[in-house]
Design an enzyme around this catalytic site. Structure first.
Site, mmCIF file in Angstrom:
data_model
loop_
_atom_site.group_PDB
_atom_site.id
_atom_site.type_symbol
_atom_site.label_atom_id
_atom_site.label_comp_id
_atom_site.label_asym_id
_atom_site.label_seq_id
_atom_site.Cartn_x
_atom_site.Cartn_y
_atom_site.Cartn_z
ATOM 1 N N ASN A 138 0.847 -1.194 0.000
ATOM 2 C CA ASN A 138 0.000 0.000 0.000
ATOM 3 C C ASN A 138 0.879 1.239 0.000
ATOM 4 O OD1 ASN A 138 0.528 0.843 2.860
ATOM 5 N ND2 ASN A 138 -0.374 -1.174 3.251
ATOM 6 N N ASP A 151 -4.653 -6.169 5.489
ATOM 7 C CA ASP A 151 -5.690 -6.982 6.135
ATOM 8 C C ASP A 151 -5.647 -8.427 5.629
ATOM 9 O OD1 ASP A 151 -6.810 -4.991 7.767
ATOM 10 O OD2 ASP A 151 -7.793 -4.103 6.025
ATOM 11 N N PHE A 179 -4.126 3.758 14.952
ATOM 12 C CA PHE A 179 -4.333 4.766 13.914
ATOM 13 C C PHE A 179 -5.463 4.304 12.998
ATOM 14 C CE2 PHE A 179 -1.349 8.343 13.337
ATOM 15 C CZ PHE A 179 -0.677 8.224 14.538
ATOM 16 N N LYS A 201 -11.467 -2.094 18.631
ATOM 17 C CA LYS A 201 -10.097 -2.560 18.887
ATOM 18 C C LYS A 201 -9.813 -2.693 20.382
ATOM 19 C CE LYS A 201 -8.231 -1.962 14.534
ATOM 20 N NZ LYS A 201 -7.311 -2.772 13.760
HETATM 21 N N1 CTP Z 1 -3.682 -2.882 12.528
HETATM 22 C C1 CTP Z 1 -2.914 -3.906 13.036
HETATM 23 N N2 CTP Z 1 -2.936 -5.134 12.452
HETATM 24 C C2 CTP Z 1 -3.729 -5.376 11.396
HETATM 25 C C3 CTP Z 1 -4.522 -4.330 10.855
HETATM 26 C C4 CTP Z 1 -4.472 -3.089 11.455
HETATM 27 O O1 CTP Z 1 -2.189 -3.703 14.013
HETATM 28 N N3 CTP Z 1 -3.724 -6.579 10.856
HETATM 29 C C5 CTP Z 1 -3.660 -1.577 13.198
HETATM 30 C C6 CTP Z 1 -3.085 -0.451 12.389
HETATM 31 O O2 CTP Z 1 -1.698 -0.317 12.627
HETATM 32 C C7 CTP Z 1 -3.877 0.746 12.903
HETATM 33 C C8 CTP Z 1 -5.213 0.178 13.277
HETATM 34 O O3 CTP Z 1 -4.989 -1.217 13.420
HETATM 35 O O4 CTP Z 1 -3.333 1.240 14.101
HETATM 36 C C9 CTP Z 1 -6.336 0.459 12.334
HETATM 37 O O5 CTP Z 1 -6.197 -0.180 11.150
HETATM 38 P P1 CTP Z 1 -7.332 -0.100 9.996
HETATM 39 O O6 CTP Z 1 -6.803 -0.872 8.840
HETATM 40 O O7 CTP Z 1 -7.765 1.301 9.799
HETATM 41 O O8 CTP Z 1 -8.531 -0.796 10.679
HETATM 42 P P2 CTP Z 1 -9.269 -2.108 10.400
HETATM 43 O O9 CTP Z 1 -9.582 -2.669 11.704
HETATM 44 O O10 CTP Z 1 -8.458 -2.933 9.460
HETATM 45 O O11 CTP Z 1 -10.606 -1.634 9.756
HETATM 46 P P3 CTP Z 1 -11.052 -1.354 8.217
HETATM 47 O O12 CTP Z 1 -9.930 -1.812 7.320
HETATM 48 O O13 CTP Z 1 -12.262 -2.127 8.085
HETATM 49 O O14 CTP Z 1 -11.270 0.122 8.144
#
Ligand code: CTP
Length: 397
Positions: free
Chosen positions: A211, A280, A326, A344
């Site tokens: 990304n 993800d 974040f 979270k």
């Molecule tokens: N994060 C993490 N591990 C993952 C995905 C996300 O630690 N596998 C952490 C990121 O570093 C960030 C936070 O979670 O601090 C939010 O990530 P985000 O991708 O915005 O949230 P999601 O829960 O994945 O929600 P969505 O993609 O549905 O918006």
């Protein structure tokens, strides 16, 4: 301008690293400091005072008996209205003089005559054997006892052709250290773990999914935490950024690797800041060989698997650190931010306002906690990172 209004004496002693002092003087000046250069006679053998004068816009002092100073006491006059003294490069001889309180030239005399509260930092630069010599090491211990800041040295190739400890830190690193010296030490004794950058999820040996995260915000937070006195570990996906000085960095590529490294270090941490844009999903079965385009008679069918959520799993630990997440929401930040914080299970969530922050030097943040939300207006990422560290320090002290 991180050093706006700061007055710094930059002392140069004899050593080939004097050429780096020119760049340091320029960096300090560009950061807003007013820089007064004082050189020893030996330093004048390596670089001219004219060069340093041109870079700082100020006359350089080398002589204890300089008639330009009205009362003929430059060692007093020069040190009474300044915020810090940095000796870079600092030779073995000058370290020895500082350790013994010698004052036989202007620079050593003004160091001895400085007000007790005026910070003095040195950036040693010398041959590896000179650095390792027990006499130098004894002198360095004495300087530490005397609360003189020792910046570096680092190991590497030396001008003399030998390799080892004794290289002066790079001007950029010294600049970081000077800026750090002026930050409030609000995180002393705290251990902070930061994830930053993107992850890279391989498809085959030459392809993958990633990304646009540049890592800038995470690196800025790691640097700000270290400036505040914390011991900082940075677990980083692939980026082109330099490691903030004094931060321990571990590189990873995939979300799974990031998960494993975080989990193996999390026990010791007081604060966890998850800034990384973790993928993800990963490819369920990574091809061992490069996929050929004619093999499938069309497009390859990629199967995805869900990556574990590092932040949510850390937040669920029995002895969890203070967790900061974040969120990069593209819409409805106020509603989605608070919902994500709850989902979270974390006390503080930081929302990027607007989703076009990736790769930029500026950002605008919204903090969500139990008491509602706080806006940090558009600013340079490093400035925002310091504000965020102050918010975290306030909530964890
Ligand atoms: N994060 C993490 N591990 C993952 C995905 C996300 O630690 N596998 C952490 C990121 O570093 C960030 C936070 O979670 O601090 C939010 O990530 P985000 O991708 O915005 O949230 P999601 O829960 O994945 O929600 P969505 O993609 O549905 O918006």
């Amino acid at each position: 301008m991180e050093l706006a209004g700061k007055r710094i004496i930059l002392g140069l002693t004899g050593g080939i690293a004097c050429y780096k002092a020119a760049e340091l003087a320029r960096g300090l000046t560009k950061a807003g400091a007013s820089v007064q250069v004082v050189m020893t006679q030996a330093a004048s053998q390596f670089i001219t005072s004219i060069t340093m004068q041109a870079l700082t816009g100020r006359q350089v002092y080398t002589d204890q008996w300089d008639a330009r100073v009205d009362n003929n006491m430059p060692h007093i006059d020069l040190t009474r209205d300044v915020d810090a003294i940095l000796i870079a490069p600092c030779s073995a001889n000058f370290i020895s003089k500082l350790a013994h309180g010698a004052c036989d030239d202007l620079l050593s005399t003004l160091c001895l005559a400085r007000p007790a509260a005026l910070p003095l930092m040195i950036a040693p630069a010398m041959n590896v054997e000179m650095w390792q010599n027990p006499a130098t090491q004894r002198n360095v211990r004495q300087l530490k006892d005397d609360c003189i800041g020792i910046l570096g040295p680092e190991a590497g190739e030396q001008a003399c052709g030998e390799t080892g400890m004794g290289r002066m830190l790079e001007p950029e690193q010294l600049l970081e250290e000077i800026i750090a010296a002026f930050q409030p030490k609000i995180m002393i004794g705290k251990r902070v773990l930061v994830t930053a950058g993107p992850t890279f999820e391989p498809i085959d040996p030459v392809r993958g999914i990633s990304n646009l995260s540049s890592g800038k915000m995470g690196y800025a937070i790691a640097r700000a935490a270290r400036e505040a006195g914390a011991e900082v570990m940075l677990i980083s996906g692939p980026t082109a950024l330099a490691t903030p000085h004094g931060v321990h960095r571990i590189n990873v590529q995939t979300a799974e690797q990031m998960y494993d490294v975080v989990m193996s270090h999390i026990d010791a941490q007081d604060v966890f800041v998850a800034v990384a844009a973790v993928a993800d999903w990963r490819i369920a079965k990574v091809s061992e060989q490069k996929l050929k385009k004619d093999e499938h008679g069309g497009f390859p069918q990629l199967q995805f698997a869900l990556n574990q959520d590092i932040l949510a799993d850390v937040a669920a630990l029995a002895n969890k650190p203070y967790c900061v997440g974040f969120a990069a929401e593209s819409e409805q930040l106020l509603r989605n931010g608070e919902a994500k914080r709850k989902k979270k299970g974390i006390p503080l969530l930081v929302g990027n306002i607007g989703h076009r922050t990736f790769g930029k030097d500026e950002n605008e943040l919204m903090l969500f906690d139990d008491n509602g939300h706080t806006h940090l207006p558009l600013a340079d990422k490093q400035k925002l990172a310091r504000q965020l560290i102050a918010e975290i320090a306030r909530r964890t002290s």
